[in-house]
Design a protein around this motif. Structure first.
Motif, PDB file in Angstrom:
ATOM      1  N   GLN A  65      -3.591 -10.000   2.250  1.00 44.56           N
ATOM      2  CA  GLN A  65      -2.568  -9.994   1.200  1.00 44.56           C
ATOM      3  C   GLN A  65      -1.180 -10.248   1.776  1.00 44.56           C
ATOM      4  N   TYR A  89     -10.917  -9.221  -4.222  1.00 45.93           N
ATOM      5  CA  TYR A  89      -9.526  -8.838  -4.465  1.00 45.93           C
ATOM      6  C   TYR A  89      -8.709  -9.982  -5.051  1.00 45.93           C
ATOM      7  N   GLY A  91      -6.017 -12.655  -5.676  1.00 51.71           N
ATOM      8  CA  GLY A  91      -5.369 -13.530  -4.709  1.00 51.71           C
ATOM      9  C   GLY A  91      -6.342 -14.116  -3.711  1.00 51.71           C
TER      10      GLY A  91
END
Length: 108
Positions: A65, A89, A91
């Protein structure tokens, strides 16, 4: 004070060790990644962030991330299971566009 994330690192059950933690200085991480990205962009190259073994104990999802914030969208992991975990997740999903390369054998 710096912008940091504290990650718990749990040793293997085979090792006799106490729990430990690591502080990752995100300001330094972003600065270093930006410098590498500038070099890659200048030579028309792309970065692949290697996140195998839970990003070497630093937290694969957290590091991925942070990489995404710096427009790094190519990742490598050791196993199919690690790739599947990342894909859970936001993204990092297929429809989000990041590429994930499995470095190990795909037969699991």
């Amino acid at each position: 004070a710096y912008n940091a994330v504290t990650l718990s690192v749990v040793p293997s059950a085979r090792k006799v060790a106490k729990r430990c933690y690591i502080d990752v200085n995100l300001k330094s991480f972003h600065f270093n990644l930006k410098q590498i990205k500038n070099m890659a962009d200048a030579t028309d190259c792309e970065i692949i962030a290697v996140l195998k073994a839970n990003a070497y104990g630093h937290g694969a999802v957290t590091i991925a991330q942070e990489c995404l914030e710096q427009k790094v969208t190519n990742f490598a992991v050791a196993t199919v299971a690690e790739a599947i975990e990342l894909r859970q997740y936001n993204g990092l999903k297929v429809e989000d566009g990041p590429k994930i390369i499995v470095l190990g054998a795909a037969a699991e």
